[in-house]
Design a protein around this motif. Structure first.
Motif, PDB file in Angstrom:
ATOM      1  N   CYS A  57      73.242 -34.851  47.519  1.00  0.00           N
ATOM      2  CA  CYS A  57      74.597 -35.369  47.730  1.00  0.00           C
ATOM      3  C   CYS A  57      75.125 -36.058  46.472  1.00  0.00           C
ATOM      4  CB  CYS A  57      74.644 -36.312  48.933  1.00  0.00           C
ATOM      5  SG  CYS A  57      73.829 -37.893  48.686  1.00  0.00           S
ATOM      6  N   LEU A 145      77.130 -42.622  55.351  1.00  0.00           N
ATOM      7  CA  LEU A 145      77.736 -41.315  55.062  1.00  0.00           C
ATOM      8  C   LEU A 145      77.115 -40.215  55.908  1.00  0.00           C
ATOM      9  CD1 LEU A 145      78.086 -41.421  51.171  1.00  0.00           C
ATOM     10  CD2 LEU A 145      79.952 -41.315  52.825  1.00  0.00           C
ATOM     11  N   LEU A 146      75.799 -40.231  56.000  1.00  0.00           N
ATOM     12  CA  LEU A 146      75.103 -39.212  56.788  1.00  0.00           C
ATOM     13  C   LEU A 146      75.481 -39.310  58.259  1.00  0.00           C
ATOM     14  CD1 LEU A 146      72.967 -36.938  56.617  1.00  0.00           C
ATOM     15  CD2 LEU A 146      71.252 -38.666  57.106  1.00  0.00           C
ATOM     16  N   ALA A 149      79.029 -38.102  58.751  1.00  0.00           N
ATOM     17  CA  ALA A 149      79.105 -36.642  58.577  1.00  0.00           C
ATOM     18  C   ALA A 149      78.630 -35.925  59.835  1.00  0.00           C
ATOM     19  CB  ALA A 149      78.268 -36.221  57.371  1.00  0.00           C
ATOM     20  N   VAL A 185      79.197 -34.887  53.852  1.00  0.00           N
ATOM     21  CA  VAL A 185      78.789 -36.127  53.180  1.00  0.00           C
ATOM     22  C   VAL A 185      79.543 -36.268  51.861  1.00  0.00           C
ATOM     23  CG1 VAL A 185      76.872 -37.231  51.929  1.00  0.00           C
ATOM     24  CG2 VAL A 185      76.520 -36.430  54.261  1.00  0.00           C
TER      25      VAL A 185
END
Length: 200
Positions: A57, A145-146, A149, A185
């Motif tokens: 990422c 973020l994960l 997402a 992400v």
């Protein structure tokens, strides 16, 4: 001396990546997202290769690598400083045992070394605490973020179960939503950066 190790994000995220977290979903679950999900695979179970997402990422590539290098550099510096002070103390001891230095001089030099050791330990501890905090914040950002997402990809509740691939023994590759999660992400990371710039 407390050692700092760059946190293994994957380990920290294994249980949280698929944790169901109730939050209001934005009204923008678009047809494009639905089509992306349709291309990923069918069924109500999916898996994510969390380690791969975190290693590839943009957050890690732009910020994580630098933080990892900073942490490793600090650890190396601490180790070198400790070795230097230990070597200096050993040389002083050897000189004193050989009778090459008076006990008064030996004591004065020993006190000087001890003061430098105390100063080094204080500074190293402060630096370690700062790095700990930076690593903690980075890990939380990656986790957030994960999580976001996965929630956005599954906004339509298509998948009843999304698991971390590290827990798999065998699975059909059509159940792999890793590319979609990585893309999302990166999109969220870019949006966060844009929002932060707009605030400043």
């Amino acid at each position: 001396m407390k050692k700092i190790f760059f946190p293994l994000l994957a380990a920290a995220l294994v249980m949280t990546a698929c944790e169901s977290k109730t939050s209001e979903q934005t009204a923008g679950s678009t047809e494009a997202q639905t089509e992306a999900n349709a291309q990923i695979g069918s069924g109500d179970i999916a898996y994510v290769q969390v380690e791969a997402v975190l290693a590839q990422c943009d957050l890690f590539l732009n910020e994580g690598k630098a933080l990892q290098e900073k942490t490793e550099k600090a650890q190396k510096s601490w180790a070198q400083r400790e070795q230097s002070l230990q070597a200096e103390a050993a040389q002083l001891q050897e000189k004193y045992q050989k009778g090459l230095i008076t006990s008064r001089d030996a004591q004065a030099q020993q006190e000087s070394i001890q003061k430098r050791v105390a100063s080094y330990q204080t500074n190293a501890q402060k630096e370690a605490q700062t790095l700990d905090e930076e690593n903690y914040v980075f890990t939380n950002r990656a986790q957030d973020l994960l999580q976001r997402a996965v929630q956005e990809i599954n906004a339509d509740k298509r998948y009843k179960l999304i698991i971390n691939a590290s827990a798999l023994i065998d699975a059909d590759t059509t159940l792999n939503i890793t590319p979609a999660v990585l893309k999302k992400v990166n999109e969220l990371y870019a949006a966060d950066k844009k929002a932060d710039k707009a605030k400043n």
